[in-house]
Design an enzyme around this catalytic site. Structure first.
Site, PDB file in Angstrom:
ATOM      1  N   SER A 136      41.942 -44.987  24.926  1.00  0.00           N
ATOM      2  CA  SER A 136      40.922 -45.719  24.186  1.00  0.00           C
ATOM      3  C   SER A 136      39.754 -44.767  23.964  1.00  0.00           C
ATOM      4  O   SER A 136      39.569 -43.816  24.742  1.00  0.00           O
ATOM      5  CB  SER A 136      40.446 -46.940  24.986  1.00  0.00           C
ATOM      6  OG  SER A 136      39.244 -47.458  24.462  1.00  0.00           O
ATOM      7  N   THR A 137      38.990 -45.005  22.922  1.00  0.00           N
ATOM      8  CA  THR A 137      37.743 -44.251  22.763  1.00  0.00           C
ATOM      9  C   THR A 137      36.906 -44.341  24.031  1.00  0.00           C
ATOM     10  O   THR A 137      36.245 -43.372  24.427  1.00  0.00           O
ATOM     11  CB  THR A 137      36.922 -44.819  21.581  1.00  0.00           C
ATOM     12  OG1 THR A 137      37.661 -44.635  20.374  1.00  0.00           O
ATOM     13  CG2 THR A 137      35.573 -44.135  21.461  1.00  0.00           C
ATOM     14  N   SER A 314       0.492 -13.018  10.394  1.00  0.00           N
ATOM     15  CA  SER A 314      -0.325 -13.729   9.412  1.00  0.00           C
ATOM     16  C   SER A 314      -0.078 -13.189   8.014  1.00  0.00           C
ATOM     17  O   SER A 314       0.128 -11.987   7.823  1.00  0.00           O
ATOM     18  CB  SER A 314      -1.812 -13.605   9.760  1.00  0.00           C
ATOM     19  OG  SER A 314      -2.614 -14.185   8.748  1.00  0.00           O
ATOM     20  N   LYS A 320      -2.667  -9.033  12.718  1.00  0.00           N
ATOM     21  CA  LYS A 320      -2.529 -10.142  13.658  1.00  0.00           C
ATOM     22  C   LYS A 320      -1.068 -10.279  14.099  1.00  0.00           C
ATOM     23  O   LYS A 320      -0.155 -10.290  13.276  1.00  0.00           O
ATOM     24  CB  LYS A 320      -2.990 -11.447  13.009  1.00  0.00           C
ATOM     25  CG  LYS A 320      -3.138 -12.618  13.976  1.00  0.00           C
ATOM     26  CD  LYS A 320      -3.814 -13.793  13.263  1.00  0.00           C
ATOM     27  CE  LYS A 320      -4.216 -14.889  14.227  1.00  0.00           C
ATOM     28  NZ  LYS A 320      -3.063 -15.593  14.783  1.00  0.00           N
TER      29      LYS A 320
END
Length: 463
Positions: A136-137, A314, A320
């Site tokens: 079964s699932t 940046s 930066k």
């Protein structure tokens, strides 16, 4: 196109696909995340189907030719083939039935092909009568989730071990770098940079141990329990044999749960595992935050450590460089913590004999394990390994702070130390200079009292 039928009627299914009408309907019904079912869960379900076919053949319940064809098809999936045929969304109604049927149909149609038939001719190999025989699932799916989680936890544990080692390397490398310690974001007492990294290493060591131990909690399986854990339509021989065969194939110490009804309806073990993943996420987030703070600036912030430069930071500010790896790790940590809440809510919301929300649990649990593994790896490799201490900056900040005043308390008393702190705050003068001017302590005595190793280990004023 080929024509297939189910409970609701007939549909055309593309001739070239291995899935069938049940999968087609699920694909239409659940256009939710756009994310497929995790490949490790697909792998685990295929392994269970292979084991079931082998056991059913051995019991005489499945024709040998059909069984061998199913096993060969399952082996192809286990080796990485046909993943594109698993098209159901990760989130789906039905407690995972659509994923189980997707597997049943792919295996059936590939087995049909291996037997010389045409896809869709279920008189040769049937998705339910043959591939799903005695299953079964509700026992296949949670067992597969346990297997998948255990398989994914191993590389996460290894990644944590590597991170712990890298942090310990930094502990040793920075053992002689003294700096200002901070509590509540304010100057506190001196600490060695290596001591800070030792605390990070210890936190990750705890996480590694937790993950190692939690595997034991995932080894209880309800395979053979079928729909609600009672074992309807599955004989006792099959139940014992299927669990043994899955153990053999996975090399994981899975055990048949004594109470398969409990395992079928309750998902609390996944909440427990998720909670430990959240603990790791919390520690990773704390470390990432600290690295961003200590590397901030580098001129107008703390600037005590230099993180490896990974990319320009940046599109408008030249020069930066941002702390992108800690930032990425922080975001991953936030995601794992959010997933933990989703898992807890899903587990709590199961009713009576089954939890209908297993797909959400699977999606978030397996995703969190994989996300953490990737996060730990990039933090180790792209950040921790190449961190450098800015010793001059650490010394400058310490000298200009009042962090050393606490070390003077055993010698001059709390009130006098407070007075010196106040003068230092008002005038900006160095603590050492004020002490020399306002106390009887000599330069030699101050050298001893303010020695970095004295200030960063247990002592009581030299007594």
């Amino acid at each position: 196109m080929r024509r297939e039928k189910d409970l609701l009627g007939e549909r055309n299914v593309p001739e070239d696909v291995y899935y069938g009408i049940h999968t087609l309907r699920a694909q239409e019904n659940f256009p939710l995340t756009g994310s497929p079912v995790h490949p490790k869960l697909i792998w685990s379900i295929a392994l269970i189907k292979k084991a079931a076919a082998a056991v059913n053949m051995e019991l005489g319940d499945l024709d040998e030719a059909i069984g061998k064809a199913i096993i060969e098809a399952a082996d192809e999936i286990l080796n990485g083939q046909w993943l594109e045929q698993f098209v159901v969304d990760a989130l789906q109604g039905g407690a995972g039935t659509s994923t189980n049927m997707n597997m049943n149909e792919v295996l059936a149609n590939r087995a049909i092909e291996l037997l010389g038939g045409s896809k869709g001719d279920y008189s040769l190999v049937h998705p339910l009568n043959h591939v799903n025989l005695h299953q079964s699932t509700n026992d296949v799916y949670p067992t597969a989730l346990r297997i998948a989680a255990i398989e994914l936890l191993k590389p996460l544990s290894d990644a944590c071990a590597f991170l712990q080692t890298e942090l310990q390397n930094k502990e040793e490398q920075f053992a002689g770098v003294i700096k200002v310690g901070r509590t509540e974001m304010q100057d506190a007492v001196p600490i060695m940079l290596g001591q800070e990294f030792s605390a990070y290493a210890q936190a990750i060591a705890r996480d590694r141990w937790r993950l190692y131990k939690v595997e034991e909690r995932l080894r209880q399986a309800n395979l053979g329990g079928t729909a609600v854990g009672t074992g309807l339509n599955a004989g006792k021989k099959y139940i014992f044999m299927i669990n043994e065969r899955v153990r053999q194939y996975t090399k994981i110490g899975l055990a048949r749960a004594e109470n398969m009804i409990d395992i079928t309806q309750n998902a609390d073990v996944f909440v427990e595992v998720s909670g430990l993943l959240k603990a790791l996420a919390v520690n990773l987030g704390k470390i990432a935050h600290d690295l961003r703070l200590m590397s901030s600036g580098p001129r107008a912030g703390l600037g005590e450590i230099a993180l490896p430069e990974r990319q320009a930071g940046s599109s408008i500010m030249p020069g930066k460089v941002n702390p992108i790896i800690p930032e990425a790790v922080n975001q991953a940590a936030f995601q794992v913590m959010a997933s933990d809440m989703a898992i807890a809510m899903a587990a709590q919301s199961g009713q009576l004999e089954l939890n209908a929300f297993m797909p959400l649990i699977a999606h978030h649990l397996l995703g969190s394990i994989e996300l953490l593994t990737n996060s730990v790896n990039i933090l180790s490799e792209f950040c921790i390994k190449e961190i450098a201490a800015r010793e001059d900056r650490c010394a400058q900040l310490l000298e200009n702070s009042m962090a050393a005043i606490t070390a003077l308390v055993p010698y001059i008393g709390y009130d006098k130390a407070t007075e010196i702190a106040k003068i230092a705050a008002q005038t900006g003068k160095a603590v050492r200079k004020i002490v020399m001017e306002t106390t009887t302590l000599t330069a030699a005595e101050l050298d001893r009292i303010l020695d970095p190793y004295t200030m960063t280990r247990p002592n009581a004023g030299g007594k």
